[in-house]
Design a protein around this motif. Sequence first.
Motif, PDB file in Angstrom:
ATOM      1  N   ILE A 199      38.105   1.176  22.277  1.00 28.46           N
ATOM      2  CA  ILE A 199      38.795   1.222  23.558  1.00 28.46           C
ATOM      3  C   ILE A 199      40.285   1.133  23.261  1.00 28.46           C
ATOM      4  O   ILE A 199      40.749   0.180  22.619  1.00 28.46           O
ATOM      5  CB  ILE A 199      38.372   0.052  24.466  1.00 28.46           C
ATOM      6  N   THR A 200      41.004   2.107  23.730  1.00 27.22           N
ATOM      7  CA  THR A 200      42.456   2.158  23.520  1.00 27.22           C
ATOM      8  C   THR A 200      43.157   1.591  24.743  1.00 27.22           C
ATOM      9  O   THR A 200      42.720   1.819  25.879  1.00 27.22           O
ATOM     10  CB  THR A 200      42.888   3.621  23.306  1.00 27.22           C
ATOM     11  N   ALA A 201      44.202   0.835  24.503  1.00 30.01           N
ATOM     12  CA  ALA A 201      44.985   0.250  25.612  1.00 30.01           C
ATOM     13  C   ALA A 201      44.049  -0.475  26.578  1.00 30.01           C
ATOM     14  O   ALA A 201      43.945  -0.123  27.761  1.00 30.01           O
ATOM     15  CB  ALA A 201      45.787   1.331  26.332  1.00 30.01           C
ATOM     16  N   SER A 202      43.369  -1.487  26.078  1.00 26.12           N
ATOM     17  CA  SER A 202      42.324  -2.166  26.853  1.00 26.12           C
ATOM     18  C   SER A 202      42.865  -2.724  28.171  1.00 26.12           C
ATOM     19  O   SER A 202      44.060  -3.059  28.303  1.00 26.12           O
ATOM     20  CB  SER A 202      41.728  -3.293  26.013  1.00 26.12           C
ATOM     21  N   GLN A 203      41.942  -2.834  29.130  1.00 22.67           N
ATOM     22  CA  GLN A 203      42.271  -3.384  30.443  1.00 22.67           C
ATOM     23  C   GLN A 203      41.285  -4.498  30.771  1.00 22.67           C
ATOM     24  O   GLN A 203      40.163  -4.528  30.243  1.00 22.67           O
ATOM     25  CB  GLN A 203      42.200  -2.286  31.506  1.00 22.67           C
ATOM     26  N   VAL A 204      41.667  -5.351  31.685  1.00 20.68           N
ATOM     27  CA  VAL A 204      40.800  -6.481  32.062  1.00 20.68           C
ATOM     28  C   VAL A 204      39.438  -5.980  32.546  1.00 20.68           C
ATOM     29  O   VAL A 204      38.406  -6.599  32.303  1.00 20.68           O
ATOM     30  CB  VAL A 204      41.490  -7.357  33.123  1.00 20.68           C
ATOM     31  N   VAL A 205      39.415  -4.832  33.204  1.00 18.91           N
ATOM     32  CA  VAL A 205      38.149  -4.287  33.714  1.00 18.91           C
ATOM     33  C   VAL A 205      37.203  -3.852  32.601  1.00 18.91           C
ATOM     34  O   VAL A 205      36.032  -3.578  32.848  1.00 18.91           O
ATOM     35  CB  VAL A 205      38.382  -3.091  34.661  1.00 18.91           C
ATOM     36  N   ASP A 206      37.708  -3.800  31.380  1.00 23.15           N
ATOM     37  CA  ASP A 206      36.842  -3.470  30.250  1.00 23.15           C
ATOM     38  C   ASP A 206      36.026  -4.677  29.789  1.00 23.15           C
ATOM     39  O   ASP A 206      35.142  -4.539  28.943  1.00 23.15           O
ATOM     40  CB  ASP A 206      37.674  -2.949  29.067  1.00 23.15           C
ATOM     41  N   SER A 207      36.328  -5.826  30.314  1.00 22.04           N
ATOM     42  CA  SER A 207      35.579  -7.032  29.939  1.00 22.04           C
ATOM     43  C   SER A 207      34.116  -6.857  30.337  1.00 22.04           C
ATOM     44  O   SER A 207      33.789  -6.626  31.501  1.00 22.04           O
ATOM     45  CB  SER A 207      36.151  -8.266  30.635  1.00 22.04           C
ATOM     46  N   ALA A 208      33.234  -6.979  29.357  1.00 19.01           N
ATOM     47  CA  ALA A 208      31.811  -6.733  29.597  1.00 19.01           C
ATOM     48  C   ALA A 208      31.058  -7.015  28.305  1.00 19.01           C
ATOM     49  O   ALA A 208      31.655  -7.302  27.269  1.00 19.01           O
ATOM     50  CB  ALA A 208      31.581  -5.284  30.023  1.00 19.01           C
ATOM     51  N   VAL A 209      29.748  -6.892  28.398  1.00 14.06           N
ATOM     52  CA  VAL A 209      28.928  -6.865  27.190  1.00 14.06           C
ATOM     53  C   VAL A 209      28.611  -5.403  26.897  1.00 14.06           C
ATOM     54  O   VAL A 209      28.224  -4.656  27.801  1.00 14.06           O
ATOM     55  CB  VAL A 209      27.621  -7.659  27.358  1.00 14.06           C
TER      56      VAL A 209
END
Lengths: 115, 115
Positions: free
Chosen positions: B79-89
């Motif tokens: 994941i490039t330039a991660s965002q808070v919405v990427d938080s997951a399993v």
Amino acid sequence: DVKVTQSSRYLVKRTGEKVFLECVQDMDHENMFWYRQDPGLGLRLIYFSYDVKMKEKGDIPEGYSVSREKKERFSLILESASTNQTSMYLCASTSPNGPSNQPQHFGDGTRLSIL
Amino acid sequence: AQKVTQAQTEISVVEKEDVTLDCVYETRDTTYYLFWYKQPPSGELVFLIRRNSFDEQNEISGRYSWNFQKSTSSFNFTITASQVVDSAVYFCALSEAPRDDKIIFGKGTRLHILP
């Protein structure tokens, strides 16, 4: 839009009870699956079905049974619930003739607690 | 036998950093499929990608990219330039032909994106 519906998001039952988890899909899929998900263990396959009245054991079938009387419905049964069956249960469906890039559709899961 | 290993149990990165989730698989088949699924806090499993064993081209979809290397039996997800919405399993998974709808999941990597 595709839809796999699990009858309950949260369920609390007592040890020894017979528990039914229901899953319905509206996509006319032949294949349906039941998984359980536990922290640190990922998803483990309990049972699956490739056709009505047909079932096959997955990796952890002990303590469970299933029923597939109609194509759209696949039920998971805990014959006599035990505390070690407290878990998140996920249902999925797919069609062998479906789009090749989206093999399984999942329901939202049922978080089952056995007291 | 089939096996999927996600060695990273949990990862935390600060927002906008790049992050790579590792996946190593084992299979005796020459024809197989690899998947990545995302499970946000709401619980549903979201399909991200499926790749067959004959297609080693890397895939990019927006901020997501996948690196498939048969030589090392790996299918890593960046994941490039991660965002808070990427938080997951995130789960990596494998299935083998001809019944490619029976999927074996890894144990998952929990990703925390810190604001």
